[in-house]
Design a protein around this motif. Structure first.
Motif, PDB file in Angstrom:
ATOM      1  N   PRO A  29       1.303  -1.372   0.654  1.00 49.88           N
ATOM      2  CA  PRO A  29       0.452   0.385  -0.020  1.00 49.88           C
ATOM      3  C   PRO A  29       0.340   1.820   0.433  1.00 49.88           C
ATOM      4  O   PRO A  29       0.032   2.279  -0.171  1.00 49.88           O
ATOM      5  N   LEU A  78      -5.823   6.880  -3.043  1.00 47.76           N
ATOM      6  CA  LEU A  78      -6.456   4.642  -2.682  1.00 47.76           C
ATOM      7  C   LEU A  78      -5.985   4.916  -4.824  1.00 47.76           C
ATOM      8  O   LEU A  78      -5.804   3.463  -5.287  1.00 47.76           O
ATOM      9  N   ASN A  83      -4.771  -4.048  -0.756  1.00 45.34           N
ATOM     10  CA  ASN A  83      -4.309  -3.111   0.032  1.00 45.34           C
ATOM     11  C   ASN A  83      -3.915  -3.685   0.720  1.00 45.34           C
ATOM     12  O   ASN A  83      -2.967  -3.182   2.430  1.00 45.34           O
ATOM     13  N   GLN A 109     -12.719   1.569   1.849  1.00 49.16           N
ATOM     14  CA  GLN A 109     -12.009   1.794   0.569  1.00 49.16           C
ATOM     15  C   GLN A 109     -12.517   1.630  -0.113  1.00 49.16           C
ATOM     16  O   GLN A 109     -12.108   2.551  -1.326  1.00 49.16           O
ATOM     17  N   LEU A 147      -2.101   3.084   5.805  1.00 47.85           N
ATOM     18  CA  LEU A 147      -1.814   2.344   4.781  1.00 47.85           C
ATOM     19  C   LEU A 147      -0.798   2.612   3.891  1.00 47.85           C
ATOM     20  O   LEU A 147       0.436   2.268   3.653  1.00 47.85           O
ATOM     21  N   VAL A 148      -1.313   4.184   3.318  1.00 45.18           N
ATOM     22  CA  VAL A 148      -0.299   5.116   2.277  1.00 45.18           C
ATOM     23  C   VAL A 148       1.188   5.855   2.689  1.00 45.18           C
ATOM     24  O   VAL A 148       2.423   6.263   2.466  1.00 45.18           O
TER      25      VAL A 148
END
Length: 620
Positions: free
Chosen positions: A346, A353, A368, A379, A413-414
């Motif tokens: 991710p 996203l 992800n 998401q 996540l990112v």
């Protein structure tokens, strides 16, 4: 040519496809079959700690999960009611067949949405931009944007002990070609693992040896559109049992027969939803573990054995199940198994996203690296919204950490990535008192209204509810209670001395254990119970809420400083080697996001701020 193609009909795919179509884009949803849409291959439930608040957030933004969960719930239960409002959340036990059927109907009747059955085998990219997908039957589908929501179906293998079968959940097809296509496009993949427990014949369980777990005896719902739910007496019971020394002895003596401990599994399993083998190894000091027995559907005769996920052989699963109180003679209808699958790193995603590698390619859900229906649906909703905004040449919708659990999850996540199936927890949120079950619409419905996913009627209904809360707070402030007020017994019941002087109702509500409902006999006005509950929280926790907001404003200041996409980190002097590498790989959107990257030091952040200030002066 289509505007948006969504690959996968699970919880992420449903939300992505519905929101894209509802916002006017010509959309196609790719699914293995109609029956696969909305399936619950694991626990037939929606919500839980943090997750239940996410479902409320999905509803506030115009998503579908909360509405369908309310319509098809077997039991409603508010969790952590003895704790503070920051950790209270709703969970429903779902009728898995009814839930899937409702979602399938919603997909089929949605305007601008076309359902295509089949398997996606690859993506088409030209000059770094998505142009469409390829199908197993050779068909090519062109689109301006593609959202991948493939769940656990990419290069997946089902495992029971040493028995490994290339397959998706429930013996369904899998494909290796899509993973390879993503790698060829420049995306990194890695292996993850999850699992599911056995299902047993309900009539073979002796529930007299277990503890009933009833639902909540009040009106609670995920969606603000829900008007009625099952009456408490019509809701289904769940039950609680425990592992025994015999259970532990069986498992520990046969660990090498587990897929995880025999070396068959290569991927990393979920830390917060581990197999029963993992639980016994990691928590060896615990004499027993909770096992919940939960109904799957009114149309099925099976019970889900929650907390008993395993990949041990079938004969051992029989012995293990029979070692549980109440399940001595249980008949297993479906054996537990582990499943391993491909996910993408991710860190290759923008906060919208969209992938950093391929323009207009979005991903959502377990692809992800997350686990859970709710995380996937959230998401999918955000990927669908941002795909539409990208096609409209509008800025993406990126929720902050202080305004939504969805924002916490996507930022984690990112910015930080994950090496295991990511699960939302209340402990992940710095400002969980701001991210409550009761105020999701207050935090997010404005976004849905501005997007067009929330109707004018829903927006007006929200405004009316909010006005009721403010009116009630004002009435509590001006209403004065005296020693003659009929509340003395109620005050003494919760440990307070009887009133000797006059006091405002607001002042009493601010005290611990005193509720608005408790004061109702002394109040000369009526109020809505939901409005009362929200007013009570806002008054009782006002100091803590204000403190959290001030802390959030400090974070927000850095999150408002946008890092230019053309910023060359190799040209920024005095960055640490690790910081430079991480910044180049992750390409943070804001200075705030950069500050949360593991390996980026405060000194690195200070250097970035200095560079931005210099650029700003030159532009001036």
């Amino acid at each position: 040519m289509l505007d948006v193609i969504v690959v996968g009909g699970g919880h992420a795919g449903i939300e992505a496809a519905l929101i894209a179509a509802r916002l006017g884009c010509e959309t196609a949803l790719i699914s293995l079959s109609l029956e696969n849409i909305g399936k619950m291959p694991c626990n037939p439930s929606v919500g839980g700690p943090a997750k239940g608040i996410v479902v409320r957030e999905i509803d506030a933004l115009g998503g579908q999960m909360g509405i369908t969960a309310d319509q098809t719930a077997l039991q409603f239960k508010m969790l952590n009611t003895t704790k503070g409002p920051g950790v209270q959340s709703l969970r429903v036990q779902s009728d898995k067949l009814a839930y899937a059927r409702r979602m399938q109907e919603e997909i089929q009747r949605q305007e601008h949405l076309r359902l295509i059955l089949g398997i996606c085998t690859g993506i088409l990219v030209e000059n770094g931009k998505i142009t469409g997908i390829t199908m197993e039957d050779g068909q090519i589908l062109e689109a301006r944007a593609v959202i991948l929501t493939t769940g656990t179906y990419m290069s997946s293998s089902v495992m029971i002990s040493s028995e490994v079968t290339p397959s998706g959940p429930d013996g369904e097809p899998t494909t290796n070609k899509l993973s390879e296509s993503l790698r060829q496009a420049g995306l990194k993949t890695f292996r993850l693992k999850t699992g599911t427990p056995p299902r047993v014949l309900t009539e073979s369980i002796d529930f007299s040896k277990t503890t009933p777990q009833p639902g909540t005896d009040q009106f609670v719902a995920f969606s603000t559109t829900t008007q009625t739910i099952r009456k408490p007496e019509d809701q289904k019971l769940c039950y609680l049992t425990y592992t025994t020394p015999q259970t532990h002895e069986l498992i520990l003596a046969n660990l090498k027969k587990s897929s995880m401990y025999s070396g068959v599994v290569k991927g990393v399993g979920p830390r917060y939803c581990p197999s029963i083998e993992d639980k016994l190894v990691r928590f060896s000091d615990k004499p027993r573990h909770q096992i919940f027995l939960e109904p799957e559907s009114e149309a099925l005769d099976t019970t889900y054995v929650q907390g008993f996920s395993t990949s041990l052989p079938r004969d051992l699963q029989e012995l293990m199940v029979h070692s549980l109180p109440g399940l001595e003679h249980a008949v297993i209808r479906k054996y537990a198994y582990a499943i391993e699958y491909d996910a993408i790193d991710p860190l290759q995603l923008k906060p919208s996203l969209e992938t950093l590698v391929v323009e207009n390619l979005f991903t959502a859900g377990q692809i992800n690296g997350t686990s859970g229906y709710e995380e996937a649906a959230a998401q999918g909703l955000m990927a669908g919204i941002n795909a539409v905004l990208k096609l409209r040449n509008q800025p993406p919708l990126v929720l902050r950490r202080d305004e939504a659990y969805i924002g916490v999850m996507i930022d984690d996540l990112v910015t930080k990535g994950t090496q295991e199936p990511y699960r939302l927890l209340t402990s992940r949120a710095e400002f969980r008192l701001l991210l409550r079950h009761d105020n999701a619409d207050q935090r997010l419905m404005r976004y849905g209204y501005e997007l067009g996913s929330i109707s004018e009627q829903r927006w007006q209904d929200y405004q009316h509810r909010r006005a009721q809360v403010e009116q009630l707070k004002e009435q509590l402030k001006t209403c004065r209670l005296t020693p003659k007020s009929p509340i003395q017994d109620a005050l003494e019941a919760v440990g307070y001395a009887a009133l000797t002087d006059g006091v405002s109702a607001e002042e009493l509500v601010r005290r611990p254990h005193i509720t608005v409902a408790m004061l109702k006999p002394a109040l000369d006005f009526d109020f809505d119970p939901a409005a009362a509950a929200q007013a009570e929280i806002e008054l009782k926790y006002e100091g803590y809420i204000n403190k959290a907001r001030k802390e959030a404003e400090k974070m927000m200041a850095m999150d408002h400083v946008v890092l230019p996409e053309d910023l060359d980190y190799d040209q920024v002097q005095h960055l640490s080697l690790e910081g430079r590498q991480k910044l180049k790989a992750i390409q943070p959107h804001t200075l705030g996001q950069a500050s949360r990257i593991s390996g980026v030091s405060p000194a690195d952040v200070a250097m970035l701020a200095m560079v931005l200030e210099q650029r700003h002066r030159k532009e001036q």
